[in-house]
Scaffold this active site. Sequence first.
Site, PDB file in Angstrom:
ATOM      1  N   LYS A  52       0.825  -1.204   0.000  1.00 30.49           N
ATOM      2  CA  LYS A  52       0.000   0.000   0.000  1.00 30.49           C
ATOM      3  C   LYS A  52       0.862   1.258   0.000  1.00 30.49           C
ATOM      4  O   LYS A  52       0.561   2.231  -0.702  1.00 30.49           O
ATOM      5  CB  LYS A  52      -0.949  -0.023   1.200  1.00 30.49           C
ATOM      6  CG  LYS A  52      -2.059  -1.054   1.062  1.00 30.49           C
ATOM      7  CD  LYS A  52      -2.780  -1.329   2.368  1.00 30.49           C
ATOM      8  CE  LYS A  52      -3.812  -2.445   2.188  1.00 30.49           C
ATOM      9  NZ  LYS A  52      -4.430  -2.874   3.459  1.00 30.49           N
ATOM     10  N   GLN A  96      -5.155  -1.749   9.525  1.00 28.05           N
ATOM     11  CA  GLN A  96      -4.864  -3.052   8.923  1.00 28.05           C
ATOM     12  C   GLN A  96      -5.399  -4.174   9.810  1.00 28.05           C
ATOM     13  O   GLN A  96      -5.062  -4.265  10.987  1.00 28.05           O
ATOM     14  CB  GLN A  96      -3.354  -3.215   8.727  1.00 28.05           C
ATOM     15  CG  GLN A  96      -2.961  -4.503   8.050  1.00 28.05           C
ATOM     16  CD  GLN A  96      -3.431  -4.585   6.608  1.00 28.05           C
ATOM     17  OE1 GLN A  96      -3.344  -3.627   5.855  1.00 28.05           O
ATOM     18  NE2 GLN A  96      -3.947  -5.742   6.220  1.00 28.05           N
ATOM     19  N   ASP A 121     -11.634   2.378   3.668  1.00 27.48           N
ATOM     20  CA  ASP A 121     -11.812   0.932   3.541  1.00 27.48           C
ATOM     21  C   ASP A 121     -13.287   0.557   3.380  1.00 27.48           C
ATOM     22  O   ASP A 121     -13.609  -0.570   3.000  1.00 27.48           O
ATOM     23  CB  ASP A 121     -11.249   0.219   4.777  1.00 27.48           C
ATOM     24  CG  ASP A 121     -10.032  -0.632   4.450  1.00 27.48           C
ATOM     25  OD1 ASP A 121      -9.811  -0.919   3.261  1.00 27.48           O
ATOM     26  OD2 ASP A 121      -9.315  -1.013   5.382  1.00 27.48           O
TER      27      ASP A 121
END
Length: 288
Positions: A52, A96, A121
């Site tokens: 990322k 995460q 997200d």
Amino acid sequence: MLIIDGKATAAAIRAELRETVAAATAQNRRAPGLAVILVGEDPASQVYVRNKEKACAETGITSFAYRLPADVTQEALLDLIRELNGRDDVDGILLQLPLPKGSALDSQACLDAIDPDKDVDGFHPVNVGRLSLGLPGFLSCTPAGVMELLRRYDLSPAGKKAVVVGRSNIVGKPLAMLLARPGRHANATVTLCHSGTANLAEECRSADFLFLALGKPNFITGDMVKPGAVVIDVGINRTEKGLCGDADFASVSQKASAITPVPGGVGPMTIAMLLNNTVDSWRKRTGA
């Protein structure tokens, strides 16, 4: 038979975003900012975070990395999220997952603490609710990537039967809702299957568009696929022979008219749509 190239499509999306960001920063606008929080030292999560960060650098997005020890307290993690919520240079916040096994951390409480307008997200209940109501909001990145592949390859499930195998909150459920929305690259009649579905093979054989998100390597075989079906394999499974999808590619590809490979199919699209969400947030927040 068409091989749907997610790797090339993701590269094209990154290039488009890079042009958008470069044009704005050339006019002295600040770059988009993405904060990534990694708790603990899970090797797979570390790889994902590095990928990322690399993608952010390629696109011109400023990446803020926060690597926290596995024994961080819930309050310390929430304090960091609150700080990032208030920062003007942060357009997106990514926690995460999964959080370290055995820790006392509450992942849902941490996700709930993220500002929904920075939830790139697409996991916050507010954004999930917006999706269910057909309202604007951030979409979960993997389902959004699937829909973008349909759009860019002009594969239309409109008026056809789509079967989604897997009911996770991250992929299966949001993907089913997106496929049922109006539009040329949606508007499908959707069946959502799962581990309790009777006659799963028959359900799969009835699908004009078959979407796989089970997490079971090579589970769907060619005899479970309708001739000419479009097969989108979201599964990424690590086996002794390497990565593979939920579909047995060798047999399913003989029946399908189009299929995503694993690796190189849906996987690269997830990060591409994360970057896209971040840039969208930045545009809204800065008027870029």
